[in-house]
Enzyme design. Structure first.
Site, mmCIF file in Angstrom:
data_model
loop_
_atom_site.group_PDB
_atom_site.id
_atom_site.type_symbol
_atom_site.label_atom_id
_atom_site.label_comp_id
_atom_site.label_asym_id
_atom_site.label_seq_id
_atom_site.Cartn_x
_atom_site.Cartn_y
_atom_site.Cartn_z
ATOM 1 N N ASP B 29 0.796 -1.228 0.000
ATOM 2 C CA ASP B 29 0.000 0.000 0.000
ATOM 3 C C ASP B 29 0.827 1.276 0.000
ATOM 4 O OD1 ASP B 29 0.661 -0.480 2.599
ATOM 5 O OD2 ASP B 29 -1.181 0.354 3.422
ATOM 6 N N GLU B 52 9.092 -10.796 -2.783
ATOM 7 C CA GLU B 52 10.125 -9.755 -2.932
ATOM 8 C C GLU B 52 11.527 -10.317 -3.092
ATOM 9 O OE1 GLU B 52 7.742 -9.642 -0.578
ATOM 10 O OE2 GLU B 52 6.675 -7.744 -0.840
ATOM 11 N N HIS B 123 1.156 0.204 10.361
ATOM 12 C CA HIS B 123 1.488 -1.170 10.034
ATOM 13 C C HIS B 123 2.779 -1.155 9.206
ATOM 14 C CE1 HIS B 123 -0.666 0.345 6.546
ATOM 15 N NE2 HIS B 123 -0.141 -0.617 5.823
ATOM 16 N N HIS B 124 3.480 -2.257 9.179
ATOM 17 C CA HIS B 124 4.798 -2.371 8.535
ATOM 18 C C HIS B 124 5.886 -1.556 9.255
ATOM 19 C CE1 HIS B 124 2.408 -4.262 5.563
ATOM 20 N NE2 HIS B 124 2.475 -3.381 4.585
ATOM 21 N N GLY B 425 26.189 -17.187 -3.507
ATOM 22 C CA GLY B 425 25.744 -18.572 -3.379
ATOM 23 C C GLY B 425 24.458 -18.796 -2.605
ATOM 24 N N ASP B 456 16.561 -29.985 -7.296
ATOM 25 C CA ASP B 456 15.235 -30.100 -6.668
ATOM 26 C C ASP B 456 15.198 -29.452 -5.291
ATOM 27 O OD1 ASP B 456 16.969 -32.063 -5.710
ATOM 28 O OD2 ASP B 456 15.386 -33.540 -5.407
ATOM 29 N N ASN B 483 17.895 -34.952 -7.613
ATOM 30 C CA ASN B 483 18.776 -35.911 -6.931
ATOM 31 C C ASN B 483 18.361 -36.094 -5.476
ATOM 32 O OD1 ASN B 483 19.646 -33.443 -6.043
ATOM 33 N ND2 ASN B 483 21.586 -33.495 -7.143
ATOM 34 N N GLU B 489 25.146 -30.207 0.079
ATOM 35 C CA GLU B 489 25.317 -30.273 1.543
ATOM 36 C C GLU B 489 25.723 -31.679 1.972
ATOM 37 O OE1 GLU B 489 25.404 -27.440 2.513
ATOM 38 O OE2 GLU B 489 23.637 -26.221 2.103
#
Lengths: 576, 576
Positions: B29, B52, B123-124, B425, B456, B483, B489
């Protein structure tokens, strides 16, 4: 007789009085070895999220539901992210917890101390050798931050971050270098549980407060108690309820206090939801005509007050806050709500102060709306109809937009827990928060239903957290209000503007696409009042034994009346 | 003869030499009235994102593709978010642009000046009346920030933010209060286009640099030119190419320079990709045995250097950077790469300096791998096989993980544009960046194909931006490497740990669920080498006339060799 520092962290989080059962977050190479320690703690589990923003929302929702269930010092949750990329993605969620007083710990796995000292150009850095920049950013939106530097001081840093998050009901930040996870800490430290009591109030100052409060009460003819969000967040609802029960003063709640623990909408002294000019007229009159306003935990944001349209006729306003008290214009810093309320209730002069009071009539239940005569579901009807379907103990999560405004018109059953991010108002929040909420609810009492209301626009920001619900086989109700775009924005500005349009999704396929298994999920679509009535009288549907997504078809510009008015006020404020 | 300040902003962004055609972001807004002004600018369109963070990624991808196409001062993009909630969600993407030198403008719609002065609990906000806190957070990860305060000074603030983003190829931050959108600005200001030239180098300092560079060149027997990311980002690739063509020195590139404009992998002097110890042995030998290293735009992060394993045998290293030059140990601040290279090439003594040079042999093309003999696609083969399918001008976007490492083993065709976030990264980046990239490519030349490779696991963080591709009917190839979890990781730590698992999705349903229309999309699945060979020889498939999602089934622990080695180095660094 020692344990690793990593395990110490998670033992502390799991141990009473903190009592966390699930840790949220996303793995990243600087936190992997730390995550190994979660499994070492009996009764603690890892709930991986689909991204870090959602992890922060989930932690927020988990913390709120826990504080709604438990009779303890407040909510708490923990999430783990990785340095730079992970932690920054979570910031919006952390800032929301800061704004709305939600206790949680943001644990960030950071590069090893030696990499930091050498100022290496590691991935996930800005490439300038500055390893402190992200902590500086988080410092703006957290109560405190801690940086684990070695095994010796690490436990103190950890304890401080947990305690500060708890006592202030705000997020704190803990940076944990990858190479310190296995530093050894004496096991003995765990024998002394954390002290999470808020500090006592200054005696002299509190005595003055009590004196003035008692005097104002003794002179008032028709006081009103106004309960807001921080009353619940800072664990003062028990005291608030006792205050109501003993005095029989009437009370109102704000939108942000709907579904606060101990504060029922069924109580004989309940007067309604006060939102300034957006209140039902009788509620507005009841609050504003009082000659003494006792405000508990106020959070006077625009959406919580009908754009600052409070209009008390009296100057006799007492505000109890988490860390100060205000009586008319006098401020008493450090006089904390929970302690001072307890002292008031225990004061020998308290009973006398209101013995003159004749309980005034309260507003008749205003929750009603007529069923539409045509084939179209209206929001005005939907939210009032919902009252009949809700049942004791439900956890209701509503997204900013038509849902958070509409739900004000729903009557909450006993022991309902309401979750909505009215002040911070980040769209998409509700989906992550609902995941965290259902994880908490299933830990504490799987019979309690968790029910999410989210618009089709907001849903798109955080859709992947529906996948986490599927993965964890959460028995949850996800109501998607399909009104073809950002209706709240259209009401404020740009009714037909392209920027308020969104891509139309096949909501009925979402659970299946995310891999939900036959028999464990249900996708439904409701287009008419009759279908909604049928759904709400279906006993099978009422049982929370599946992951459910229910799409409700609505008109593009249909909205609850109070949102229509709020949107006009917001548009005016923006141009002013 | 005046226009609104809001329109002025967008005219400036669209006007040459900036030349932006699409603006990214999410409505909120505090920015709605500003967004109205986009439509007033001929040739500028709004490309709403699903959230965003994705908007920031999209702006980053757009900026990179534009700079890869155009022969101008660098890339540029703009995104619009709303105060607090919106801008904070974008921060991780903005930080990535900062780390990796990508020019973009982050425009934030903020509350009206009067609301800020009154410190309203809007707000925000954090509820504490502080309206500067988010700007402070952004200041840590932007080149500069500007706050529009009134109509008079507004245009200067806007011009400065655009110029600084351009010249430094870094993000800048612009706060635009909702009530100032319609302030009037003289139309005349637009007649003077923005000057986006980098400031000239100091004469005396540059002369010394040239003298020393010419001397080093004249004494070198076998120099190597090493081209890195900032050479492309700071618009020095034309000069780099001229340097190569005229001297015939051999040259190598870093992973981050793959697909840089003007820098071909087909050139007779191209020697390969240098990644320290992770290089092919012949390439490593060629670079490290040189007696003069001329480094252009180096960004020496761990993943770009094989964990800092550069090992030159010579001390004769010249580093040209965007804002300084270094010759052996001497630093020359402010001597900018583009200008000094131009001066070098134009120096009357330049030709003489290398006339003694006898072009040495270059490394034979190392891009090859054998087709697996069984039914399983291996990454080692996949990436080398891909070389044969790519064609001139392709835009290739690769996600951090097996893709960004694997692609090093793919030979890029002429004029390819490579996008990968090797330093920052952030997983999930590639999906948003690919959306921005395809928007830019379709603006400039719809025949050029945009091809995304994402795992994935990473896909789950930003899946909703696939919906933006569907919405905009982008002709794009989305290759999902399935995979079964976070393979990068797993390679670093926790091969079988639960936290590296993800929920399995039905990837074949994603486009349909997001509302793609019959005939406008294609979902494919490839499980064997034979199927991949067939796909890559299918002429229909090669034509970018649809939104395509192709799932490639891979083994859980399969990865390109260089990633396996990098993961070992990373694990070691984390524990050290």
């Amino acid at each position: 007789m020692s344990i690793s520092l990593g395990r110490y962290l998670f033992e502390r989080i799991h141990q009473q009085p903190v009592g966390v059962g699930s840790v949220f977050g996303v793995p990243g190479d600087f936190n992997l070895t730390l995550l190994d320690k979660i499994d070492e703690v009996d009764g603690l589990s890892w709930k991986g999220n689909a991204n870090e923003l959602n992890a922060a929302y989930a932690a927020d929702g988990y913390s709120r539901v826990k504080s709604g269930f438990t009779d303890g010092p407040g909510g708490f949750a923990a999430l783990v992210t990785t340095f730079g990329v992970g932690e920054l993605s979570a910031l919006n969620g952390i800032a929301g917890a800061y704004a709305e007083h939600v206790g949680l710990l943001h644990i960030v796995g950071v590069p090893s101390i030696s990499a930091q000292q050498k100022q290496l150009l590691l991935h996930h850095t800005l490439g300038n050798g500055d390893f402190t920049v992200f902590q500086k950013m988080s410092a703006q939106i957290t109560q405190t931050s801690g940086f684990v530097k070695d095994g010796e001081t690490g436990p103190d840093v950890i304890d401080r971050c947990i305690r500060e998050a708890f006592i202030n009901q705000r997020p704190t930040y803990l940076a944990f270098p990858a190479n310190l996870v296995d530093e050894q800490v004496p096991l003995e430290r765990l024998k002394q549980p954390l002290d999470l009591k808020v500090p006592p109030n200054d005696k002299e100052s509190e005595e003055e407060v009590l004196e003035r409060v008692l005097e104002l009460i003794s002179k008032a003819k028709d006081p009103i108690i106004l309960i807001d969000a921080c009353c619940a967040r800072h664990d003062a609802t028990k005291e608030a309820k006792e205050l109501i029960d003993r005095t029989e003063f009437k009370y109102a709640i704000t939108p942000m206090a709907k579904g606060a623990r101990d504060i029922s909408e069924d109580h004989p002294r309940f007067t309604g939801v006060y939102v300034g000019t957006l209140s039902y007229p009788d509620v507005k009159e009841a609050v504003e005509s009082s000659d003494l306003v006792i405000s508990l935990g106020a959070m006077l944001s625009d959406f919580n007050t009908g754009s600052f349209s409070y209009s008390y006729q009296t100057k006799n306003v007492i505000e109890f806050h988490s860390d100060y008290t205000k009586i008319r214009q006098a401020q008493y810093p450090g006089i904390r709500m929970k302690n001072v309320l307890r002292s008031l209730l225990d004061d020998p002069k308290f009973e006398d102060s209101f013995k003159h009071y004749q309980p005034s009539a309260v507003v008749k239940n205003p929750y009603k709306a007529e069923e539409p005569k045509n084939e179209i579901i209206t929001q005005q009807w939907l939210w009032s109809k919902l009252s009949s379907w809700l049942r004791e103990g439900d956890v209701i999560v509503t997204e900013t937009g038509t849902s958070s405004f509409g739900i004000i018109q729903t009557k909450y059953p006993k022991n309902a827990i309401g979750i909505s991010q009215v002040l911070w108002g980040s769209i998409g929040y509700s989906v992550g928060a609902a995941f965290g909420g259902v994880v908490a609810a299933e830990e504490l009492d799987p019979n309690r239903r968790v029910i999410l209301f989210v618009g089709d626009g907001s849903l798109q920001l955080t859709i992947q957290e529906i996948s986490s619900m599927v993965r964890n086989k959460n028995n949850i109700y996800v109501f998607v209000l399909n009104n073809d775009g950002y209706t709240i924005e259209r009401l404020i500005h740009g009714e037909t503007a392209e920027y308020n349009d969104i891509q139309s999704w096949k909501h009925g396929q979402i659970l299946d696409t995310f891999g939900a298994k036959e028999g464990e999920f249900e996708s439904l679509k409701v287009s008419t009042p009759k279908e909604l009535n049928n759904l709400f009288s279906d006993k099978q549907f009422a049982k929370n034994d599946k992951t459910r997504l229910i799409e409700i078809m609505l008109e593009k510009m249909d909205a609850p009346d109070n949102l229509v008015k709020q949107a006009q006020l917001s548009a005016k404020a923006n141009s002013g």
